[in-house]
Design a protein around this motif. Structure first.
Motif, PDB file in Angstrom:
ATOM      1  N   ILE A   1      40.780 -61.362 -66.719  1.00 28.04           N
ATOM      2  CA  ILE A   1      40.101 -60.077 -66.700  1.00 28.04           C
ATOM      3  C   ILE A   1      40.821 -59.053 -65.991  1.00 28.04           C
ATOM      4  O   ILE A   1      40.818 -57.639 -65.775  1.00 28.04           O
ATOM      5  N   ARG A   2      41.941 -59.286 -65.055  1.00 32.24           N
ATOM      6  CA  ARG A   2      42.847 -58.667 -64.231  1.00 32.24           C
ATOM      7  C   ARG A   2      42.087 -57.494 -63.121  1.00 32.24           C
ATOM      8  O   ARG A   2      43.130 -56.989 -62.669  1.00 32.24           O
ATOM      9  N   GLN A   3      40.820 -57.643 -62.995  1.00 28.51           N
ATOM     10  CA  GLN A   3      40.298 -56.933 -62.238  1.00 28.51           C
ATOM     11  C   GLN A   3      38.974 -57.523 -61.827  1.00 28.51           C
ATOM     12  O   GLN A   3      38.210 -57.769 -62.470  1.00 28.51           O
ATOM     13  N   VAL A   4      38.673 -57.299 -60.387  1.00 32.52           N
ATOM     14  CA  VAL A   4      37.432 -57.533 -59.877  1.00 32.52           C
ATOM     15  C   VAL A   4      36.917 -56.428 -58.767  1.00 32.52           C
ATOM     16  O   VAL A   4      37.562 -55.999 -57.934  1.00 32.52           O
ATOM     17  N   GLY A   5      35.955 -55.624 -59.425  1.00 33.24           N
ATOM     18  CA  GLY A   5      35.367 -54.479 -58.692  1.00 33.24           C
ATOM     19  C   GLY A   5      36.609 -53.381 -58.800  1.00 33.24           C
ATOM     20  O   GLY A   5      37.006 -53.208 -59.697  1.00 33.24           O
TER      21      GLY A   5
END
Length: 379
Positions: free
Chosen positions: A37-41
């Motif tokens: 996903i490479r991104q959280v928020g």
């Protein structure tokens, strides 16, 4: 894990796993999710950061001891990457790649010829200098090239992506996962294995790429100024880089001669990389800058990956899904390699298949099938 779906009846699934094993697998799963996903928020992550965090977590939670973690790091792979990165920095600082782009401009008389020259030149360089190096250095130059010829910049970048990925396939030094595979099967001659099995498929694939991307290069016009690329100041002489290339080819020649006729010395690939890097490092006017500008993030990624994968390997979980006879279906490797490497990246996928490659009876077909799972040069 791929065998669970396709051949579950032929595999022994571990009947129980300890809490430590489950925790190690949980760390691996979390790392793979974050890589995908490479991104959280609002927070974005690079792959090397995620892998480093996973390795540190395995150490902090006692999944692997510091001693075992240190010994898990493959020194051959690390030396190989270090040497190739130094050579790549030499190519960058010598202006050699700018000369290649200028040559493409000179001989590109049409959109079709422009596409062919990009694919062949960038693909060929990737087989020698690793696709990551050519992708990083070549991307801004390809954008300039596209602007001068009036072709689609996204199309030109797609051509570069296909070229560096495909061109690196038939060389054990073409990309990190190739060398990782070669280091797992020391009983095979890596150059003979890759060249004999993958050279022709690579050339055919390059032809298909040119046909597939041809519409994106239609209507290209030659620039009036000849498309001269503005060169940066050369801190390293081109002759120094040429010497590094010569040393690489000498090492490759010794490997092939030893594999075909059993004569000479089969120079280990990591030795070839380090020896070839010496002219660049010794002849540079600013060695500190050369070392400072190396891709240290990729080196951290690999060191961390070895630690994390060793902790998972020690659980014995994935070995339980391998067939007891040692055989492996090529279709399984190809299908799941293509699918999983899109989410978890190609190098971690190769590392997870280490138990398959370590079996003495592994066939060359499996090795080459595992290599072809790499659809992206990104680390």
């Amino acid at each position: 894990m791929c065998c669970i779906i396709f051949q579950i009846r032929e595999y022994h699934i571990p009947s129980g796993t300890s809490t430590i094993t489950q925790f190690a697998l949980g760390i691996l799963g979390l790392v793979f999710i974050l890589i995908a996903i490479r991104q959280v928020g609002r927070f974005s992550f690079r792959i090397w950061q995620v892998m480093l965090a996973g390795a540190v977590l395995t150490l902090l939670t006692g999944q692997i001891s510091p001693h075992d973690a240190l010994h898990a790091i493959n020194p051959g792979v690390m030396l190989f990457l270090l040497g190739m990165f130094i050579i790549g920095e030499g190519v960058k600082n010598s202006g050699l790649l700018e000369d290649c782009i200028t040559g493409i401009c000179r001989y590109a008389t049409s959109g079709d010829m422009l596409l062919i020259l990009i694919v062949v030149t960038m693909g060929g360089l990737s087989a020698i200098l690793m696709n990551d190096t050519i992708a990083i250095i070549g991307a801004p130059l390809i954008l300039i090239l596209a602007g001068r010829f009036g072709v689609s910049k996204p199309g030109a970048m797609i051509a570069l992506c296909f070229a560096v990925t495909t061109g690196s396939v038939f060389s054990p030094i073409g990309n990190p996962q190739n060398y990782l595979i070669a280091s797992y099967v020391p009983h095979m001659s890596p150059y003979l294995l890759f060249l004999s099995g993958l050279c022709i498929p690579t050339l055919l694939s390059m032809g298909i790429i040119c046909l597939f991307l041809r519409p994106l290069f239609q209507g290209a016009g030659r620039p009036d100024d000849g498309c001269l690329i503005q060169k940066t100041s050369a801190d390293i002489r081109r002759g120094t880089v040429y010497l590094s290339f010569i040393l690489i080819f000498i090492g490759i020649g010794l490997q092939i001669a030893h594999g075909l006729m059993g004569i000479g010395w089969a120079v280990p690939i990591e030795y070839i990389a380090i020896i070839a890097a010496m002219p660049v490092l010794l002849c540079s006017s600013d060695r500190i800058s050369v070392l400072k500008n190396l891709d240290w993030c990729t080196l951290i990624f690999f060191a961390s990956m070895f630690v994390l994968m060793q902790s998972v390997y020690d659980t014995g979980f994935f070995q339980g899904f391998l067939p007891k006879t040692g055989g492996t279906d090529i279709l399984i490797v190809l299908v799941f390699g293509i699918l999983l490497s899109q989410f978890i990246s190609n190098v971690p996928f190769v590392a997870l298949f280490q138990p398959v490659l370590l079996t003495p009876e592994v066939s060359p077909s499996i090795v080459l099938a595992l290599q072809q799972e790499a659809p992206s040069p990104e680390i």
